[in-house]
Design a protein around this motif. Structure first.
Motif, PDB file in Angstrom:
ATOM      1  N   ILE A  38      37.695 -37.331  95.786  1.00 38.06           N
ATOM      2  CA  ILE A  38      36.674 -36.280  95.817  1.00 38.06           C
ATOM      3  C   ILE A  38      37.329 -34.913  95.988  1.00 38.06           C
ATOM      4  O   ILE A  38      36.947 -33.943  95.339  1.00 38.06           O
ATOM      5  N   GLY A  39      38.340 -34.843  96.849  1.00 37.08           N
ATOM      6  CA  GLY A  39      39.058 -33.582  97.027  1.00 37.08           C
ATOM      7  C   GLY A  39      39.650 -33.093  95.714  1.00 37.08           C
ATOM      8  O   GLY A  39      39.531 -31.915  95.356  1.00 37.08           O
ATOM      9  N   ILE A  40      40.272 -34.009  94.971  1.00 35.61           N
ATOM     10  CA  ILE A  40      40.866 -33.619  93.692  1.00 35.61           C
ATOM     11  C   ILE A  40      39.781 -33.240  92.694  1.00 35.61           C
ATOM     12  O   ILE A  40      39.921 -32.267  91.944  1.00 35.61           O
ATOM     13  N   GLN A  41      38.664 -33.974  92.715  1.00 36.25           N
ATOM     14  CA  GLN A  41      37.561 -33.624  91.816  1.00 36.25           C
ATOM     15  C   GLN A  41      37.079 -32.204  92.090  1.00 36.25           C
ATOM     16  O   GLN A  41      36.890 -31.399  91.170  1.00 36.25           O
ATOM     17  N   TYR A  42      36.910 -31.887  93.386  1.00 36.37           N
ATOM     18  CA  TYR A  42      36.506 -30.526  93.756  1.00 36.37           C
ATOM     19  C   TYR A  42      37.518 -29.511  93.254  1.00 36.37           C
ATOM     20  O   TYR A  42      37.168 -28.491  92.654  1.00 36.37           O
ATOM     21  N   LEU A  43      38.802 -29.778  93.522  1.00 27.95           N
ATOM     22  CA  LEU A  43      39.829 -28.791  93.179  1.00 27.95           C
ATOM     23  C   LEU A  43      39.883 -28.570  91.675  1.00 27.95           C
ATOM     24  O   LEU A  43      39.897 -27.431  91.204  1.00 27.95           O
ATOM     25  N   VAL A  44      39.903 -29.670  90.904  1.00 27.38           N
ATOM     26  CA  VAL A  44      40.061 -29.513  89.460  1.00 27.38           C
ATOM     27  C   VAL A  44      38.852 -28.811  88.854  1.00 27.38           C
ATOM     28  O   VAL A  44      39.004 -27.864  88.074  1.00 27.38           O
TER      29      VAL A  44
END
Lengths: 558, 203
Positions: A38-44
């Motif tokens: 989820i963190g990576i989804q947010y960042l990307v």
């Protein structure tokens, strides 16, 4: 205490013992409950929206390169102006700093296997892309919302109604996302720290996220209330903000700024947290004033809720209110100054490594001092009335948002990229990126202060020819900023595929996220870590016997 | 990695309480969320108060509120908070039938409240667009009504799930507990709303 049983949840979903060690690429495009995904989804996604918002900014600056309105139509200019602000705040800085770093780092930093409510977490993320789509769609149904990111009535009620409604709905969605995320952060930090970690042994980023979450929880629903009233005014014939029917436009401003002033701290408090992590690691020193930094975050959170009227000094605000809100605004500078002092003191005498992350952190320090000081001048009612709605304001908030928040996000990316991807970013390319960003920021946003002092109004596509020279300089700066993202995006994509392997702890950092593999395995640790030393115990004789600020602990809690 | 979980250092006295600890987190999360949602209503109330303070005649003559029906409605809603509490008390004593009875009564009371609200709307003689007061009136009471409806759905969901064998017991009762907390929230908001919109018109 609770982490063991909570962590069972994602495991069950992945099929118990049979779950994979790593996620496949397509797991990142689905409703995944792992906080790291989820963190990576947010960042990307937020970095994609950064390009969209930046593109709008470049088009606006191209229009403003000449005094005439010869490049964009006025409606399109207004729509870009509105959506640039909205996207940059609600779909870039807030999701990147809070959603991205918060989700990725908090469980890793406190020794938890996941967030308290993994499904809620995924839901919070998946509210964001549709919100972006609503904003994009608004361009095809009536040319986009055109009343500025503040959407003050009556302007927002007489221009392009359907896009304005879509805009309101998009903001309610990201607001809901932010509330759900905050509930998750607070409960996770409160209840899911490893048993050995006391509150005062927690990394400062987590403290910053506590303050951020409290602020989001209390402020965001008020914005939702304002937007609901606005939607009813536009679509269902009510008259809350219609003066001719007894309504009051200033009421909207109060509700709006009760959220949107704290939103400023939503965008900077997580960045303060990132700064407090990056600086001690790369200066190889214990952080100076751990408690001062932690408590000043909470102070900013508290005082930040009582300053919103400083955006409305020219809205017919009574003099006694101006005095109250001038004073409370100036008070916010004190805890902020404490942080700046602490970081500077941490740098003092440190063995500073000039990594790109550190360069961005130090760059942020210089930028934020300048932007913070111009904020203090604006907080004082008499000066604010003079420069209200001029480019001085634009210069100020871009200094704190670009020179502050965006620099902080960059610093965080350069610092935690090895943890997130397992590979190092290319340092020389990173330095090119830093130099271009730094010069671009100075060139773009400094002359805006001069323009404002000379009286150039904001939110205009045409201006008096006397402002042409400085505006061209600003436009050149904006182009440099546009170019500056190229080495960064190239660096990230290339390094993610081919960068040098990072290993678990490339910076020799002390916080808990560096005790697991890079990238971390699906449940973060084979065996949950036990806290043996504080998060900033650098250069200590017995690193395992000291607290966060370097003081010895009586007995390691376990 | 599942095995690793067992080796985590746990605080003494918590080994057996593992499941319940997790449930506490959900209750905590709900309370945090409701604290936030209360602020949305606070926004509406603030708007109402500002307009009340800036208008000489409030509510205006042709849009006065009916008092008797809402008072009865209030009585029903407030006492339903007590009824639902009896329900969770029952499940904590492993009395499933008792819980279903009290939750059923609560649901019925909630439905009566909603029906009363709809009846009130239909008989007031003015609509959402009539004037600023009616704007505020319908928006706040309507939003509260929507929340009552969500609470009703939660209670019915608990009743539906309670048909499963051993789904709720003296150890696992987070569902009923959360429905109760939400119902109390709806109640508290109504008490503020009733005082502001109905009782203040008497003064």
């Amino acid at each position: 205490m609770a982490q063991a049983e909570v962590s069972m949840k994602p495991t069950e979903i992945q099929g118990g013992h049979g779950h994979p060690d790593k996620w496949k690429w397509y797991d990142y495009f689905t409703f995944n409950v792992d906080h790291k995904v989820i963190g990576i989804q947010y960042l990307v996604t937020s970095f994609l929206f950064y390009l969209v918002g930046g593109f709008m900014a470049v088009l606006m600056r191209t229009e403003l390169a000449t005094p005439d309105s010869d490049f964009l139509s006025p409606e399109l200019y207004n729509a870009f102006l509105t959506n640039h602000g909205t996207i940059m705040i609600f779909l870039w800085i807030v999701p990147a700093a809070i959603g991205g770093f918060g989700n990725y780092l908090i469980p890793l930093m406190i020794g938890a296997r996941d967030m308290a409510f993994p499904k809620l977490n995924a839901l919070a993320f998946w509210l964001n892309p549709p919100a972006g789509l609503l904003l994009a769609a608004s361009f095809f149904f009536g040319g986009g919302a055109q009343s500025g990111w503040t959407s003050y009535p009556p302007l927002s009620e007489i221009t392009a109604n359907l896009p304005q409604t879509l805009w309101c709905l998009a903001l309610i969605m990201v607001g809901t996302s932010s509330i759900l995320g905050s509930v998750n952060f607070l409960v996770t930090i409160w209840k899911m720290r490893v048993p050995s970690m006391a509150w005062d042994q927690m990394p400062l980023f987590c403290w910053a996220m506590v303050a951020t979450s409290v602020l989001a929880l209390f402020a965001t629903p008020v914005l939702a209330a304002a937007l609901i009233l606005l939607i009813f005014d536009i679509n269902f014939g009510t008259s809350f903000f219609k003066p001719d029917a007894g309504g009051n436009v200033v009421v909207y401003q109060h509700l709006f700024w009760f959220y949107s002033h704290p939103a400023v701290y939503l965008m900077i408090l997580p960045i303060f947290g990132i700064m407090s992590e990056v600086i001690p690691v790369h200066a190889r020193k214990p952080i100076f004033g751990y408690k001062a930094i932690a408590y000043s975050s909470l102070t900013i959170c508290l005082v930040g809720l009582f300053v919103w009227v400083h955006h409305m000094f020219t809205s017919g605000t009574a003099p006694w209110m101006r005095i109250f809100f001038t004073i409370s605004t100036l008070i916010v500078a004190v805890p902020t100054g404490i942080k700046i002092f602490s970081w500077t003191a941490t740098l003092w005498g440190g063995k500073i490594r000039y990594t790109t992350a550190m360069l961005f952190a130090v760059g942020l320090l210089s930028m934020f001092v300048f932007g913070g000081l111009s904020g203090v001048t604006l907080g004082a009612a008499p000066f604010d009335i003079h420069v209200h709605d001029t480019y001085y304001v634009v210069g100020h908030f871009h200094y704190v948002l670009f020179g502050g928040s965006v620099f902080g996000i960059y610093a965080g990316i350069y610092h935690w990229f090895p943890k997130i991807t397992g590979r190092m970013l290319n340092e020389p390319l990173g330095k090119v990126h830093f130099v271009l960003t730094f010069i671009g920021t100075l060139l773009t946003f400094t002359p805006m202060h001069n323009l404002g002092m000379q009286g150039m109004p904001r939110r205009v596509a045409m201006y008096d020819p006397q402002f042409a020279d400085l505006n061209q300089l600003v436009t050149v700066g904006a182009y440099i900023l546009a170019v500056s993202v190229i080495p960064f995006y190239f660096n990230v994509i290339w390094s993610w595929i081919k960068g040098a392997k990072a290993g678990p702890n490339p910076w020799n950092a002390m916080t808990m996220e560096w005790t697991t593999d890079s990238p971390p395995i699906i449940e973060n640790w084979e065996v949950l870590p036990v806290l043996t030393h504080g998060p900033y115990a650098y250069g200590m004789e017995q690193a395992d016997q000291v607290g966060p600020a370097g003081e010895p602990l009586a007995t390691p809690r376990s | 990695m599942q095995g690793a979980i067992d080796s985590t250092p746990a605080a003494p006295g918590h080994e057996g309480a593992a499941h319940e600890e997790h449930q506490d987190l959900r209750v905590l999360g709900l309370i945090t969320f409701l604290a936030s949602e209360f602020l949305m209503f606070a926004g509406f109330f603030a708007v109402f108060l500002v307009f009340r303070g800036s208008h000489v005649q409030w509510p205006p003559e042709e849009t006065e509120v009916e008092l008797l029906l809402p008072a009865v409605n209030t009585l029903i809603l407030v006492s339903s908070s007590w009824v639902i509490n009896l329900g969770t008390k029952a499940i904590k004593k492993n009395d499933l039938a008792g819980m279903r009875k009290w939750f059923g009564i609560t649901a019925a009371m909630g439905a009566v409240f909603l029906a009363g609200q709809v009846y009130e709307y239909m008989n007031l003689g003015y609509g959402l667009k009539t004037n600023l007061f009616s704007n505020c009136f319908y928006l706040t009471t309507g939003f509260h009504g929507a929340h009552v409806f969500i609470g009703l759905v939660l209670i019915l969901g608990v009743l539906w799930r309670s048909r499963r064998a051993n789904h709720y017991s003296d150890i696992t009762h987070t569902g009923p507990e959360m429905a109760e907390i939400y119902w109390h929230f709806v109640d508290v908001v109504w008490i503020v709303l009733f005082s502001l919109i109905y009782l203040l018109t008497l003064i």
